[in-house]
Write an enzyme that holds these catalytic residues in place. Structure first.
Site, short mmCIF file in Angstrom:
data_model
loop_
_atom_site.label_atom_id
_atom_site.label_comp_id
_atom_site.label_asym_id
_atom_site.label_seq_id
_atom_site.Cartn_x
_atom_site.Cartn_y
_atom_site.Cartn_z
N LYS A 1 -14.11 -11.20 -16.53
CA LYS A 1 -13.48 -11.91 -14.99
C LYS A 1 -13.97 -10.97 -13.60
O LYS A 1 -13.64 -9.53 -14.71
CB LYS A 1 -11.43 -11.82 -15.54
CG LYS A 1 -11.51 -12.86 -15.26
CD LYS A 1 -10.13 -13.04 -14.85
CE LYS A 1 -8.90 -12.51 -15.27
NZ LYS A 1 -6.97 -12.16 -15.66
N ARG B 1 8.13 -3.50 -7.21
CA ARG B 1 8.65 -3.98 -5.82
C ARG B 1 10.18 -4.46 -5.96
O ARG B 1 10.57 -4.23 -5.02
CB ARG B 1 7.23 -4.16 -5.00
CG ARG B 1 5.56 -4.13 -4.89
CD ARG B 1 4.81 -4.32 -4.67
NE ARG B 1 4.23 -5.04 -6.28
CZ ARG B 1 3.24 -5.44 -5.49
NH1 ARG B 1 2.18 -5.45 -5.04
NH2 ARG B 1 2.72 -6.44 -7.16
N HIS C 1 0.48 1.83 -4.58
CA HIS C 1 -0.26 2.14 -5.39
C HIS C 1 0.22 4.34 -5.59
O HIS C 1 -0.08 4.56 -6.55
CB HIS C 1 -1.80 1.91 -5.86
CG HIS C 1 -2.28 0.99 -6.26
ND1 HIS C 1 -2.98 -0.14 -5.71
CD2 HIS C 1 -1.39 -0.68 -6.70
CE1 HIS C 1 -2.47 -1.61 -6.40
NE2 HIS C 1 -1.98 -1.81 -7.05
N SER D 1 -2.92 -5.59 -3.43
CA SER D 1 -4.19 -5.79 -3.14
C SER D 1 -4.37 -7.24 -2.54
O SER D 1 -5.25 -6.97 -1.98
CB SER D 1 -4.89 -5.59 -4.83
OG SER D 1 -5.10 -4.07 -4.92
P1 ADP Z 1 -2.42 -5.65 -12.43
O1 ADP Z 1 -3.50 -6.27 -12.21
O2 ADP Z 1 -1.76 -4.52 -13.57
O3 ADP Z 1 -0.51 -5.82 -12.07
P2 ADP Z 1 -2.02 -4.31 -10.18
O4 ADP Z 1 -4.05 -3.25 -9.44
O5 ADP Z 1 -1.59 -5.62 -9.11
O6 ADP Z 1 -2.57 -4.56 -11.31
O7 ADP Z 1 -0.55 -3.56 -9.74
C1 ADP Z 1 -0.91 -1.59 -10.74
C2 ADP Z 1 0.52 -1.49 -11.06
O8 ADP Z 1 0.47 -0.64 -9.26
C3 ADP Z 1 1.48 -2.36 -11.41
O9 ADP Z 1 2.23 -1.71 -12.13
C4 ADP Z 1 2.06 -2.38 -9.94
O10 ADP Z 1 3.31 -3.56 -9.79
C5 ADP Z 1 2.46 -1.39 -8.52
N1 ADP Z 1 1.55 -1.97 -7.63
C6 ADP Z 1 1.45 -2.82 -6.92
N2 ADP Z 1 0.91 -2.73 -5.44
C7 ADP Z 1 1.83 -1.70 -5.79
C8 ADP Z 1 2.90 -0.85 -4.21
N3 ADP Z 1 2.75 -1.98 -3.49
N4 ADP Z 1 4.53 -0.43 -4.68
C9 ADP Z 1 4.47 -0.43 -5.91
N5 ADP Z 1 3.66 -0.60 -7.20
C10 ADP Z 1 2.81 -1.65 -6.42
#
Ligand code: ADP
Length: 157
Positions: free
Chosen positions: A41, A90, A17, A128
């Site tokens: 949720k 990703r 992130h 995450s």
């Molecule tokens: P959501 O539940 O909205 O997908 P996330 O916190 O999982 O929320 O992800 C937020 C954004 O960050 C999304 O666009 C996701 O693809 C991106 N993201 C998550 N992990 C990574 C990573 N390791 N590298 C790049 N982008 C990521």
């Protein structure tokens, strides 16, 4: 001035992130990293904790603001005067999901553009959910999350 919203669950925020956020902050005048929540949720960490952890590890970014919101991302973007939604990619699995999401958002609000940034290869596998899984099994999350987040999670769990 171009304002981008970087929405997500960030439960917790990871190095992947941060990588996307850093690049976004170089491209846009201002990036609002916004934790989206749904009162029905419950996630892993409370919203306030997620926000605090993000604030701590982004305090050196001069054009990044941390916030949270409930409801549609496009409504929040409109309210904040943002014209861009920033998302990270990703794998092709992310792409399939993100394509549908961005087209839905476009149908709801035609003036919003989603910009996708590709993460560095070393962060490609981080999510995450894998951080939560490792943490719950007493594994080492040092290389997956920022130092301050690691300290908090290791102490707490
Ligand atoms: P959501 O539940 O909205 O997908 P996330 O916190 O999982 O929320 O992800 C937020 C954004 O960050 C999304 O666009 C996701 O693809 C991106 N993201 C998550 N992990 C990574 C990573 N390791 N590298 C790049 N982008 C990521």
């Amino acid at each position: 001035m171009t304002i981008a919203i970087y929405p997500g669950s960030f439960d917790p925020i990871t190095n992947g992130h941060i990588d996307i956020l850093k690049s976004g902050a170089e491209i846009f005048d201002k990036v609002i990293i916004a934790v989206s929540y749904n009162a029905q949720k419950q996630g892993f960490l409370p919203i306030e904790t997620r926000v605090k952890l993000i604030e701590e590890c982004t305090k050196d970014f001069h054009n990044v603001e941390v916030d949270s919101f409930e409801g549609l991302t496009v409504d929040y973007a409109r309210k904040r005067g943002a014209s861009v939604l920033l998302r990270g990619l990703r794998t092709s699995f992310d792409f399939e999901y993100e394509l549908q999401l961005s087209q839905t958002n476009l149908a709801l609000y035609k003036d919003i553009k989603t910009v996708f940034l590709i993460t560095k290869p070393e962060y490609n596998f981080i999510s995450s959910s894998c951080v939560r899984e490792i943490l719950m099994n007493k594994g080492d999350i040092t290389n997956f999350v920022p130092e301050s987040v690691c300290r908090y999670l290791m102490e707490k769990y």
